[in-house]
Design an enzyme around this catalytic site. Sequence first.
Site, short mmCIF file in Angstrom:
data_model
loop_
_atom_site.label_atom_id
_atom_site.label_comp_id
_atom_site.label_asym_id
_atom_site.label_seq_id
_atom_site.Cartn_x
_atom_site.Cartn_y
_atom_site.Cartn_z
CG ASP A 105 -1.83 1.17 1.31
OD1 ASP A 105 -2.04 1.82 0.26
OD2 ASP A 105 -2.35 1.45 2.40
CG ASP A 304 -3.52 4.26 -2.21
OD1 ASP A 304 -2.77 3.31 -1.92
OD2 ASP A 304 -4.51 4.56 -1.54
#
Length: 552
Positions: A105, A304
Amino acid sequence: MVHHSSALLPLLSLVAGIVANPLYVPPVLNVHVPLTRRSPARNASVERFASHADRLRSKYGWGNLIAKRQGKTVGVDIIDQAQDSSYIGTVSIGTPAQNFKVVLDTGSSDLWVASTNCLSCGQTPPFDPSKSSSVQQITSSSGNAQTVRIRYGSGQVAGILASDTVSMAEFTVNPQNFVVVEQMTDGLLDGDVSGIMGLAFEALASTNAVPFWQALVNDNQFASPEISFWLARHLDDTNPPQEQAGGVMTLGGTNSSLFTGDIEFISLTNANSPTFWMLEMTGATVQGKSVTIPSGDAALSAIDTGTTLVGGPSDAVAAIYAAVPGSSPVPSMQGFYQFPCSTNVEVSFAFGGKSWPISTSDMNLGRISASNCVGGIFDLTLGSDVSGGNGNPTWVVGDTFLKNVYSVFRANPPAVGFAELSDAAGGSSGASQPPSSSSDSSGVVVPSAVSVSVPTAVPSINPTLFSSATAHPTTLTGSPTNIPGAATVTKGIDPLPSVSGSSSAFPPCSPSYDPTAPNSASASLAENSRALLTAGVVSLLASVLSGCALLA
Protein backbone atom coordinates in the site's frame (compact mmCIF):
# COMPACT_ATOMS: atom_id res chain seq x y z
CA MET A 1 95.11 40.82 28.84
CA VAL A 2 98.34 40.05 26.95
CA HIS A 3 98.16 36.42 28.14
CA HIS A 4 94.56 35.90 26.83
CA SER A 5 95.35 37.50 23.46
CA SER A 6 98.23 35.10 22.98
CA ALA A 7 95.88 32.14 23.52
CA LEU A 8 93.52 33.26 20.75
CA LEU A 9 96.19 33.60 18.08
CA PRO A 10 96.19 29.88 17.01
CA LEU A 11 92.41 29.90 16.63
CA LEU A 12 92.44 33.01 14.48
CA SER A 13 95.10 31.48 12.31
CA LEU A 14 92.95 28.33 11.81
CA VAL A 15 89.90 30.35 10.78
CA ALA A 16 91.97 32.37 8.31
CA GLY A 17 93.19 29.13 6.76
CA ILE A 18 89.70 27.76 6.25
CA VAL A 19 88.54 30.94 4.60
CA ALA A 20 91.50 30.90 2.27
CA ASN A 21 90.94 27.22 1.33
CA PRO A 22 87.18 26.33 1.13
CA LEU A 23 86.06 22.69 1.21
CA TYR A 24 85.83 20.86 -2.11
CA VAL A 25 82.27 20.40 -3.47
CA PRO A 26 81.93 17.86 -6.29
CA PRO A 27 80.07 18.97 -9.42
CA VAL A 28 76.35 17.90 -9.92
CA LEU A 29 76.02 15.09 -12.41
CA ASN A 30 72.97 14.64 -14.72
CA VAL A 31 71.75 11.07 -14.07
CA HIS A 32 69.23 9.52 -16.48
CA VAL A 33 67.19 6.47 -15.40
CA PRO A 34 65.73 4.66 -18.41
CA LEU A 35 61.96 3.82 -18.28
CA THR A 36 60.69 0.72 -20.04
CA ARG A 37 57.11 0.66 -21.37
CA ARG A 38 55.19 -2.54 -20.89
CA SER A 39 53.94 -4.34 -23.93
CA PRO A 40 50.41 -3.33 -24.97
CA ALA A 41 47.62 -5.11 -22.99
CA ARG A 42 44.54 -4.11 -24.94
CA ASN A 43 43.26 -7.67 -24.66
CA ALA A 44 43.18 -7.40 -20.86
CA SER A 45 39.80 -6.85 -19.21
CA VAL A 46 38.82 -3.24 -18.71
CA GLU A 47 37.31 -4.28 -15.37
CA ARG A 48 40.86 -4.07 -13.96
CA PHE A 49 40.45 -0.30 -13.82
CA ALA A 50 37.64 -0.74 -11.28
CA SER A 51 40.00 -2.53 -8.88
CA HIS A 52 42.56 0.25 -9.40
CA ALA A 53 39.91 2.81 -8.52
CA ASP A 54 38.89 0.85 -5.40
CA ARG A 55 42.51 0.77 -4.20
CA LEU A 56 42.77 4.50 -4.79
CA ARG A 57 39.58 5.12 -2.78
CA SER A 58 41.01 3.09 0.10
CA LYS A 59 44.33 4.93 -0.08
CA TYR A 60 42.71 8.34 0.20
CA GLY A 61 40.05 7.47 2.77
CA TRP A 62 37.04 6.90 0.51
CA GLY A 63 36.99 3.12 0.74
CA ASN A 64 34.08 3.01 3.21
CA LEU A 65 31.75 4.23 0.47
CA ILE A 66 32.22 1.07 -1.56
CA ALA A 67 30.29 -1.25 0.72
CA LYS A 68 27.59 1.33 1.39
CA ARG A 69 26.74 1.84 -2.27
CA GLN A 70 26.64 -1.79 -3.35
CA GLY A 71 22.90 -2.09 -2.81
CA LYS A 72 20.62 -4.58 -4.52
CA THR A 73 17.67 -4.60 -6.88
CA VAL A 74 15.29 -7.50 -6.21
CA GLY A 75 11.98 -8.44 -7.81
CA VAL A 76 9.15 -9.63 -5.58
CA ASP A 77 6.23 -11.64 -6.98
CA ILE A 78 2.86 -10.03 -6.29
CA ILE A 79 -0.39 -11.90 -5.60
CA ASP A 80 -3.57 -10.56 -7.22
CA GLN A 81 -6.47 -11.07 -4.82
CA ALA A 82 -10.12 -11.18 -5.92
CA GLN A 83 -9.70 -9.99 -9.51
CA ASP A 84 -7.52 -6.91 -8.98
CA SER A 85 -9.13 -5.92 -5.68
CA SER A 86 -5.84 -6.03 -3.74
CA TYR A 87 -2.19 -6.67 -4.53
CA ILE A 88 -0.36 -8.74 -1.95
CA GLY A 89 3.27 -9.41 -0.99
CA THR A 90 4.92 -11.71 1.55
CA VAL A 91 6.82 -10.47 4.58
CA SER A 92 8.75 -12.39 7.26
CA ILE A 93 8.71 -11.31 10.90
CA GLY A 94 10.57 -12.65 13.93
CA THR A 95 13.22 -15.23 14.81
CA PRO A 96 12.63 -17.83 13.52
CA ALA A 97 10.79 -16.13 10.69
CA GLN A 98 6.99 -16.25 10.49
CA ASN A 99 5.66 -15.50 6.99
CA PHE A 100 2.59 -13.37 6.27
CA LYS A 101 0.71 -11.97 3.31
CA VAL A 102 0.29 -8.20 3.46
CA VAL A 103 -1.35 -5.61 1.24
CA LEU A 104 1.26 -3.51 -0.60
CA ASP A 105 0.00 0.00 0.00
CA THR A 106 1.70 3.18 -1.22
CA GLY A 107 -1.19 5.13 0.33
CA SER A 108 -0.18 4.48 3.96
CA SER A 109 3.00 4.16 6.00
CA ASP A 110 2.37 1.69 8.84
CA LEU A 111 3.21 -2.00 9.02
CA TRP A 112 0.85 -4.17 11.04
CA VAL A 113 -0.13 -7.82 11.31
CA ALA A 114 -2.83 -9.64 13.25
CA SER A 115 -1.63 -11.50 16.34
CA THR A 116 -2.58 -14.69 18.16
CA ASN A 117 -4.15 -12.49 20.86
CA CYS A 118 -6.78 -11.20 18.43
CA LEU A 119 -10.16 -12.92 18.87
CA SER A 120 -11.85 -10.67 16.31
CA CYS A 121 -9.37 -11.37 13.48
CA GLY A 122 -11.24 -14.45 12.28
CA GLN A 123 -9.20 -16.93 10.24
CA THR A 124 -6.44 -14.42 9.48
CA PRO A 125 -3.06 -16.18 9.93
CA PRO A 126 -1.64 -14.53 13.08
CA PHE A 127 1.80 -13.48 14.26
CA ASP A 128 2.76 -15.31 17.48
CA PRO A 129 5.06 -13.08 19.56
CA SER A 130 5.80 -15.92 21.96
CA LYS A 131 7.55 -17.82 19.16
CA SER A 132 9.97 -15.01 18.28
CA SER A 133 13.16 -14.68 20.31
CA SER A 134 13.87 -11.23 18.85
CA VAL A 135 10.55 -9.42 19.43
CA GLN A 136 10.64 -6.40 21.74
CA GLN A 137 7.76 -4.41 23.14
CA ILE A 138 8.08 -0.64 22.60
CA THR A 139 7.47 1.27 25.82
CA SER A 140 7.01 4.93 26.66
CA SER A 141 9.40 6.99 28.77
CA SER A 142 7.39 5.92 31.81
CA GLY A 143 7.86 2.26 30.93
CA ASN A 144 4.30 1.60 29.79
CA ALA A 145 3.40 -0.27 26.63
CA GLN A 146 2.43 1.91 23.68
CA THR A 147 -0.98 1.15 22.20
CA VAL A 148 -1.89 2.19 18.68
CA ARG A 149 -5.23 2.55 16.90
CA ILE A 150 -5.45 2.86 13.12
CA ARG A 151 -8.84 3.78 11.69
CA TYR A 152 -10.26 3.07 8.25
CA GLY A 153 -13.52 3.92 6.52
CA SER A 154 -14.38 0.22 6.70
CA GLY A 155 -13.21 -0.38 10.26
CA GLN A 156 -10.18 -0.14 12.46
CA VAL A 157 -7.36 -2.04 14.11
CA ALA A 158 -5.72 -1.61 17.51
CA GLY A 159 -2.75 -3.22 19.15
CA ILE A 160 0.67 -2.99 20.77
CA LEU A 161 3.69 -1.26 19.25
CA ALA A 162 6.60 -3.70 18.98
CA SER A 163 9.86 -4.19 17.11
CA ASP A 164 11.36 -7.28 15.52
CA THR A 165 13.37 -8.47 12.56
CA VAL A 166 11.39 -7.89 9.36
CA SER A 167 12.42 -9.23 5.96
CA MET A 168 11.09 -9.14 2.42
CA ALA A 169 12.88 -10.89 -0.44
CA GLU A 170 16.61 -10.35 0.20
CA PHE A 171 16.19 -7.28 2.40
CA THR A 172 16.08 -7.10 6.20
CA VAL A 173 15.47 -4.34 8.74
CA ASN A 174 16.38 -5.08 12.35
CA PRO A 175 14.75 -3.71 14.35
CA GLN A 176 11.59 -2.63 12.53
CA ASN A 177 8.72 -1.09 14.50
CA PHE A 178 5.22 -2.39 13.68
CA VAL A 179 1.82 -2.92 15.29
CA VAL A 180 0.91 -6.32 16.75
CA VAL A 181 -2.85 -6.09 16.22
CA GLU A 182 -5.07 -7.39 19.03
CA GLN A 183 -8.40 -5.95 17.87
CA MET A 184 -9.82 -5.64 14.37
CA THR A 185 -13.19 -4.81 12.89
CA ASP A 186 -14.73 -7.93 11.41
CA GLY A 187 -14.11 -8.28 7.67
CA LEU A 188 -11.32 -5.71 7.40
CA LEU A 189 -8.98 -8.33 5.90
CA ASP A 190 -9.92 -10.79 3.21
CA GLY A 191 -8.80 -14.41 2.79
CA ASP A 192 -5.45 -15.33 4.32
CA VAL A 193 -4.04 -11.80 4.32
CA SER A 194 -2.62 -10.89 7.75
CA GLY A 195 -1.98 -7.16 7.52
CA ILE A 196 -0.76 -4.15 5.58
CA MET A 197 2.69 -2.92 4.61
CA GLY A 198 2.60 0.85 4.20
CA LEU A 199 4.91 2.14 1.47
CA ALA A 200 4.41 5.91 1.83
CA PHE A 201 6.61 8.26 3.87
CA GLU A 202 7.48 8.33 7.57
CA ALA A 203 5.60 11.60 8.20
CA LEU A 204 2.33 9.79 7.47
CA ALA A 205 2.91 6.90 9.90
CA SER A 206 0.60 6.83 12.92
CA THR A 207 3.22 4.72 14.68
CA ASN A 208 5.90 7.38 14.02
CA ALA A 209 8.04 4.51 12.73
CA VAL A 210 10.31 4.68 9.71
CA PRO A 211 8.54 2.54 7.06
CA PHE A 212 10.28 -0.68 6.03
CA TRP A 213 11.15 0.54 2.53
CA GLN A 214 12.45 3.89 3.80
CA ALA A 215 14.68 2.14 6.36
CA LEU A 216 16.19 0.13 3.48
CA VAL A 217 16.88 3.35 1.54
CA ASN A 218 18.45 4.98 4.60
CA ASP A 219 20.65 1.93 5.12
CA ASN A 220 21.82 1.97 1.47
CA GLN A 221 20.46 -1.53 0.91
CA PHE A 222 18.83 -0.44 -2.36
CA ALA A 223 20.91 -0.08 -5.51
CA SER A 224 18.61 2.83 -6.34
CA PRO A 225 16.14 4.57 -3.97
CA GLU A 226 13.12 3.27 -5.88
CA ILE A 227 10.20 0.86 -5.65
CA SER A 228 8.57 -0.13 -8.95
CA PHE A 229 5.34 -1.92 -9.81
CA TRP A 230 3.82 -3.90 -12.59
CA LEU A 231 0.26 -4.75 -11.54
CA ALA A 232 -1.30 -7.54 -13.59
CA ARG A 233 -4.92 -7.44 -14.76
CA HIS A 234 -7.37 -10.29 -14.10
CA LEU A 235 -10.60 -8.31 -14.01
CA ASP A 236 -11.96 -10.02 -17.13
CA ASP A 237 -10.80 -13.57 -16.34
CA THR A 238 -13.39 -16.30 -16.48
CA ASN A 239 -13.79 -18.30 -13.24
CA PRO A 240 -10.59 -16.92 -11.69
CA PRO A 241 -9.17 -18.25 -8.43
CA GLN A 242 -9.29 -16.05 -5.34
CA GLU A 243 -5.53 -15.51 -5.60
CA GLN A 244 -3.25 -15.66 -8.65
CA ALA A 245 -0.05 -14.19 -10.05
CA GLY A 246 -0.40 -10.42 -9.84
CA GLY A 247 2.75 -8.87 -11.27
CA VAL A 248 6.09 -7.80 -9.85
CA MET A 249 7.23 -5.27 -7.26
CA THR A 250 10.89 -4.36 -7.73
CA LEU A 251 12.72 -3.16 -4.63
CA GLY A 252 15.79 -1.01 -5.21
CA GLY A 253 15.27 -0.08 -8.85
CA THR A 254 13.33 -1.02 -11.96
CA ASN A 255 12.92 -4.06 -14.22
CA SER A 256 13.66 -2.98 -17.79
CA SER A 257 11.93 -6.05 -19.21
CA LEU A 258 8.58 -4.79 -17.89
CA PHE A 259 8.47 -1.38 -19.55
CA THR A 260 9.39 0.25 -22.81
CA GLY A 261 10.64 3.73 -23.62
CA ASP A 262 11.56 6.36 -21.06
CA ILE A 263 10.19 6.71 -17.54
CA GLU A 264 8.48 10.07 -17.10
CA PHE A 265 9.33 11.25 -13.58
CA ILE A 266 7.12 13.92 -12.00
CA SER A 267 8.31 15.61 -8.81
CA LEU A 268 6.05 15.32 -5.79
CA THR A 269 4.04 18.41 -4.94
CA ASN A 270 5.01 17.85 -1.29
CA ALA A 271 8.65 17.00 -2.01
CA ASN A 272 10.00 19.20 0.79
CA SER A 273 8.04 17.25 3.40
CA PRO A 274 6.53 14.19 1.73
CA THR A 275 3.66 12.23 3.23
CA PHE A 276 1.69 10.69 0.37
CA TRP A 277 3.15 10.05 -3.06
CA MET A 278 1.38 13.21 -4.25
CA LEU A 279 1.21 14.61 -7.78
CA GLU A 280 -0.93 17.27 -9.39
CA MET A 281 -3.35 16.02 -12.01
CA THR A 282 -2.96 18.47 -14.87
CA GLY A 283 -5.34 17.10 -17.46
CA ALA A 284 -7.97 14.52 -18.34
CA THR A 285 -9.45 13.40 -21.64
CA VAL A 286 -12.61 11.38 -22.26
CA GLN A 287 -13.35 9.78 -25.62
CA GLY A 288 -10.35 11.70 -26.99
CA LYS A 289 -11.51 15.15 -25.88
CA SER A 290 -10.25 17.30 -23.02
CA VAL A 291 -12.55 17.82 -20.05
CA THR A 292 -12.41 20.52 -17.40
CA ILE A 293 -10.96 19.45 -14.08
CA PRO A 294 -9.75 21.43 -11.04
CA SER A 295 -6.14 22.58 -10.93
CA GLY A 296 -3.52 23.44 -8.32
CA ASP A 297 -4.23 22.37 -4.75
CA ALA A 298 -7.66 21.16 -5.82
CA ALA A 299 -5.98 18.61 -8.12
CA LEU A 300 -3.63 16.94 -5.61
CA SER A 301 -3.52 13.23 -6.37
CA ALA A 302 -2.31 10.43 -4.11
CA ILE A 303 -0.82 7.60 -6.19
CA ASP A 304 -2.00 4.59 -4.22
CA THR A 305 -1.42 0.90 -4.98
CA GLY A 306 -3.63 0.00 -2.01
CA THR A 307 -6.72 1.51 -3.62
CA THR A 308 -8.77 -0.55 -6.06
CA LEU A 309 -10.42 2.24 -8.07
CA VAL A 310 -9.92 5.95 -8.83
CA GLY A 311 -11.71 8.55 -6.74
CA GLY A 312 -11.87 12.25 -7.56
CA PRO A 313 -13.57 15.56 -6.76
CA SER A 314 -17.25 15.79 -7.54
CA ASP A 315 -17.16 18.29 -10.42
CA ALA A 316 -14.27 16.54 -12.14
CA VAL A 317 -15.95 13.14 -11.95
CA ALA A 318 -19.23 14.62 -13.18
CA ALA A 319 -17.37 16.22 -16.11
CA ILE A 320 -15.79 12.89 -17.02
CA TYR A 321 -19.10 11.05 -17.18
CA ALA A 322 -20.85 13.99 -18.86
CA ALA A 323 -18.57 13.25 -21.81
CA VAL A 324 -19.82 9.65 -21.96
CA PRO A 325 -23.10 9.37 -23.90
CA GLY A 326 -25.89 7.79 -21.88
CA SER A 327 -24.13 7.93 -18.52
CA SER A 328 -25.93 8.75 -15.25
CA PRO A 329 -25.46 8.42 -11.48
CA VAL A 330 -26.23 5.02 -9.94
CA PRO A 331 -29.16 5.70 -7.57
CA SER A 332 -28.23 2.91 -5.17
CA MET A 333 -24.47 3.60 -5.12
CA GLN A 334 -23.57 7.07 -3.90
CA GLY A 335 -20.82 8.66 -5.97
CA PHE A 336 -20.82 6.01 -8.73
CA TYR A 337 -21.89 6.39 -12.35
CA GLN A 338 -23.28 3.97 -14.90
CA PHE A 339 -23.10 3.95 -18.68
CA PRO A 340 -24.34 1.71 -21.52
CA CYS A 341 -22.37 -1.53 -21.45
CA SER A 342 -22.00 -1.28 -25.22
CA THR A 343 -19.88 1.88 -24.77
CA ASN A 344 -16.11 1.68 -24.45
CA VAL A 345 -15.19 4.48 -22.04
CA GLU A 346 -11.76 5.88 -22.92
CA VAL A 347 -10.20 8.03 -20.19
CA SER A 348 -6.63 9.37 -19.93
CA PHE A 349 -4.89 11.30 -17.14
CA ALA A 350 -1.87 13.61 -17.25
CA PHE A 351 0.29 14.72 -14.33
CA GLY A 352 2.41 17.36 -15.96
CA GLY A 353 3.59 15.71 -19.14
CA LYS A 354 2.29 12.76 -21.14
CA SER A 355 -1.32 11.64 -21.08
CA TRP A 356 -1.71 8.07 -19.81
CA PRO A 357 -4.76 6.08 -20.97
CA ILE A 358 -6.83 3.71 -18.85
CA SER A 359 -7.95 0.44 -20.43
CA THR A 360 -11.64 0.31 -21.25
CA SER A 361 -11.72 -2.98 -19.34
CA ASP A 362 -10.61 -1.23 -16.16
CA MET A 363 -13.21 1.49 -16.64
CA ASN A 364 -15.98 -1.15 -16.68
CA LEU A 365 -16.60 -2.81 -13.30
CA GLY A 366 -19.53 -4.86 -14.60
CA ARG A 367 -23.27 -4.69 -15.06
CA ILE A 368 -25.58 -2.99 -12.61
CA SER A 369 -28.60 -3.71 -14.83
CA ALA A 370 -29.40 -5.47 -18.06
CA SER A 371 -27.95 -2.66 -20.16
CA ASN A 372 -25.82 -0.48 -17.85
CA CYS A 373 -22.36 -1.01 -16.35
CA VAL A 374 -20.62 0.72 -13.43
CA GLY A 375 -17.60 2.95 -14.06
CA GLY A 376 -14.20 2.59 -12.38
CA ILE A 377 -13.94 6.29 -11.42
CA PHE A 378 -16.15 7.49 -8.58
CA ASP A 379 -16.92 10.70 -6.69
CA LEU A 380 -14.56 10.79 -3.70
CA THR A 381 -15.51 14.13 -2.15
CA LEU A 382 -19.32 13.92 -2.47
CA GLY A 383 -19.82 17.61 -3.09
CA SER A 384 -17.34 18.97 -0.54
CA ASP A 385 -15.62 22.25 -1.35
CA VAL A 386 -12.03 21.50 -2.43
CA SER A 387 -11.19 24.97 -3.75
CA GLY A 388 -9.26 26.06 -0.65
CA GLY A 389 -6.69 23.30 -0.73
CA ASN A 390 -5.52 22.05 2.67
CA GLY A 391 -2.80 19.61 1.70
CA ASN A 392 -5.07 16.59 1.40
CA PRO A 393 -5.43 14.68 -1.87
CA THR A 394 -8.65 15.29 -3.77
CA TRP A 395 -7.83 12.48 -6.19
CA VAL A 396 -6.87 8.98 -5.08
CA VAL A 397 -5.40 7.27 -8.12
CA GLY A 398 -5.54 3.54 -7.54
CA ASP A 399 -5.21 0.31 -9.46
CA THR A 400 -7.80 1.16 -12.11
CA PHE A 401 -5.12 3.54 -13.44
CA LEU A 402 -1.93 1.87 -12.18
CA LYS A 403 -2.59 -1.43 -13.99
CA ASN A 404 -2.05 0.51 -17.22
CA VAL A 405 1.45 1.84 -16.52
CA TYR A 406 4.77 0.78 -15.09
CA SER A 407 4.99 2.91 -11.95
CA VAL A 408 8.16 3.94 -10.12
CA PHE A 409 8.18 5.49 -6.64
CA ARG A 410 11.49 7.31 -6.12
CA ALA A 411 12.60 8.51 -2.69
CA ASN A 412 15.38 10.89 -3.73
CA PRO A 413 14.67 13.24 -5.31
CA PRO A 414 11.03 12.49 -4.40
CA ALA A 415 9.05 11.69 -7.53
CA VAL A 416 6.69 9.22 -9.16
CA GLY A 417 7.48 7.93 -12.63
CA PHE A 418 5.32 6.28 -15.29
CA ALA A 419 6.31 4.30 -18.36
CA GLU A 420 4.53 2.22 -20.96
CA LEU A 421 4.24 -1.48 -20.16
CA SER A 422 6.27 -3.83 -22.31
CA ASP A 423 4.72 -6.72 -24.22
CA ALA A 424 6.05 -9.03 -21.50
CA ALA A 425 3.90 -7.12 -18.99
CA GLY A 426 0.80 -7.14 -21.17
CA GLY A 427 1.46 -3.84 -22.93
CA SER A 428 -0.09 -0.40 -22.51
CA SER A 429 -2.51 1.48 -24.69
CA GLY A 430 0.33 3.95 -25.21
CA ALA A 431 0.91 7.37 -23.71
CA SER A 432 0.46 10.52 -25.73
CA GLN A 433 1.23 14.18 -25.35
CA PRO A 434 -1.52 16.12 -23.58
CA PRO A 435 -4.09 17.86 -25.79
CA SER A 436 -3.30 21.41 -26.83
CA SER A 437 -6.39 22.78 -25.15
CA SER A 438 -5.57 22.98 -21.44
CA SER A 439 -8.15 22.44 -18.76
CA ASP A 440 -9.47 25.63 -17.22
CA SER A 441 -11.25 25.46 -13.91
CA SER A 442 -12.52 29.03 -14.06
CA GLY A 443 -16.25 29.24 -13.59
CA VAL A 444 -16.36 25.76 -12.12
CA VAL A 445 -17.34 25.08 -8.54
CA VAL A 446 -14.40 22.96 -7.44
CA PRO A 447 -14.75 20.70 -4.41
CA SER A 448 -11.84 20.83 -1.95
CA ALA A 449 -9.76 18.17 -0.30
CA VAL A 450 -11.57 15.88 2.03
CA SER A 451 -10.00 16.01 5.45
CA VAL A 452 -10.41 13.65 8.33
CA SER A 453 -9.77 13.82 12.02
CA VAL A 454 -6.96 12.08 13.84
CA PRO A 455 -8.24 10.42 17.02
CA THR A 456 -6.34 10.87 20.25
CA ALA A 457 -7.99 8.07 22.19
CA VAL A 458 -6.52 4.58 22.26
CA PRO A 459 -8.46 1.35 22.54
CA SER A 460 -9.15 -0.19 25.89
CA ILE A 461 -6.85 -3.18 25.69
CA ASN A 462 -4.45 -4.90 27.99
CA PRO A 463 -1.13 -3.12 27.30
CA THR A 464 1.19 -6.06 26.98
CA LEU A 465 2.55 -7.78 23.92
CA PHE A 466 1.69 -11.19 25.32
CA SER A 467 -1.66 -10.23 26.83
CA SER A 468 -4.46 -12.72 27.05
CA ALA A 469 -6.92 -12.73 24.20
CA THR A 470 -9.80 -12.86 26.66
CA ALA A 471 -8.98 -9.31 27.71
CA HIS A 472 -10.28 -7.93 24.42
CA PRO A 473 -13.77 -7.42 23.10
CA THR A 474 -14.51 -9.42 20.00
CA THR A 475 -15.26 -6.51 17.70
CA LEU A 476 -14.56 -2.84 17.20
CA THR A 477 -17.08 -0.33 16.00
CA GLY A 478 -16.23 0.81 12.50
CA SER A 479 -15.93 4.52 11.78
CA PRO A 480 -14.57 6.62 8.96
CA THR A 481 -11.41 8.38 8.91
CA ASN A 482 -7.81 8.78 9.01
CA ILE A 483 -5.42 6.05 8.04
CA PRO A 484 -5.42 4.57 4.54
CA GLY A 485 -4.61 1.11 3.36
CA ALA A 486 -7.60 -1.12 4.03
CA ALA A 487 -6.85 -4.58 2.78
CA THR A 488 -10.33 -5.48 1.71
CA VAL A 489 -12.82 -4.45 -0.92
CA THR A 490 -15.70 -6.28 0.65
CA LYS A 491 -16.49 -3.61 3.22
CA GLY A 492 -16.16 -0.38 1.31
CA ILE A 493 -13.82 2.46 0.46
CA ASP A 494 -11.47 4.00 3.00
CA PRO A 495 -10.66 7.71 2.89
CA LEU A 496 -7.01 8.66 3.09
CA PRO A 497 -5.55 10.20 6.24
CA SER A 498 -5.71 13.92 6.80
CA VAL A 499 -2.64 16.08 6.76
CA SER A 500 -4.46 19.00 8.36
CA GLY A 501 -6.54 17.05 10.85
CA SER A 502 -9.88 18.75 10.24
CA SER A 503 -13.20 16.95 10.47
CA SER A 504 -14.33 14.24 8.16
CA ALA A 505 -16.66 14.91 5.28
CA PHE A 506 -17.47 11.24 4.78
CA PRO A 507 -20.54 9.51 6.22
CA PRO A 508 -19.64 6.47 8.32
CA CYS A 509 -19.98 2.97 6.98
CA SER A 510 -22.38 1.02 9.12
CA PRO A 511 -20.50 -1.72 10.96
CA SER A 512 -23.62 -3.82 11.01
CA TYR A 513 -24.09 -3.72 7.26
CA ASP A 514 -24.26 -7.21 5.81
CA PRO A 515 -23.17 -7.36 2.17
CA THR A 516 -24.88 -10.74 1.82
CA ALA A 517 -28.30 -9.34 2.72
CA PRO A 518 -30.82 -9.25 -0.18
CA ASN A 519 -31.14 -5.98 -2.06
CA SER A 520 -32.07 -5.02 -5.58
CA ALA A 521 -28.58 -4.08 -6.66
CA SER A 522 -26.96 -7.27 -5.46
CA ALA A 523 -29.77 -9.29 -7.01
CA SER A 524 -29.11 -7.65 -10.36
CA LEU A 525 -25.45 -8.35 -10.00
CA ALA A 526 -26.09 -11.99 -9.17
CA GLU A 527 -28.04 -12.38 -12.37
CA ASN A 528 -25.26 -10.96 -14.50
CA SER A 529 -23.58 -13.49 -16.73
CA ARG A 530 -20.29 -11.58 -17.10
CA ALA A 531 -17.27 -13.15 -15.47
CA LEU A 532 -16.42 -9.78 -13.97
CA LEU A 533 -19.10 -10.23 -11.38
CA THR A 534 -17.41 -12.91 -9.37
CA ALA A 535 -17.80 -12.97 -5.61
CA GLY A 536 -15.10 -10.33 -5.09
CA VAL A 537 -16.67 -7.76 -7.40
CA VAL A 538 -20.18 -8.53 -6.15
CA SER A 539 -18.94 -7.77 -2.65
CA LEU A 540 -17.22 -4.65 -3.95
CA LEU A 541 -20.38 -3.26 -5.48
CA ALA A 542 -22.69 -4.43 -2.71
CA SER A 543 -20.57 -2.82 -0.04
CA VAL A 544 -20.79 0.63 -1.53
CA LEU A 545 -24.57 0.55 -1.27
CA SER A 546 -24.10 1.48 2.39
CA GLY A 547 -22.49 4.76 1.36
CA CYS A 548 -18.92 3.56 1.79
CA ALA A 549 -16.29 3.93 -0.90
CA LEU A 550 -13.64 1.50 -2.07
CA LEU A 551 -10.24 2.92 -1.13
CA ALA A 552 -7.39 1.56 0.87
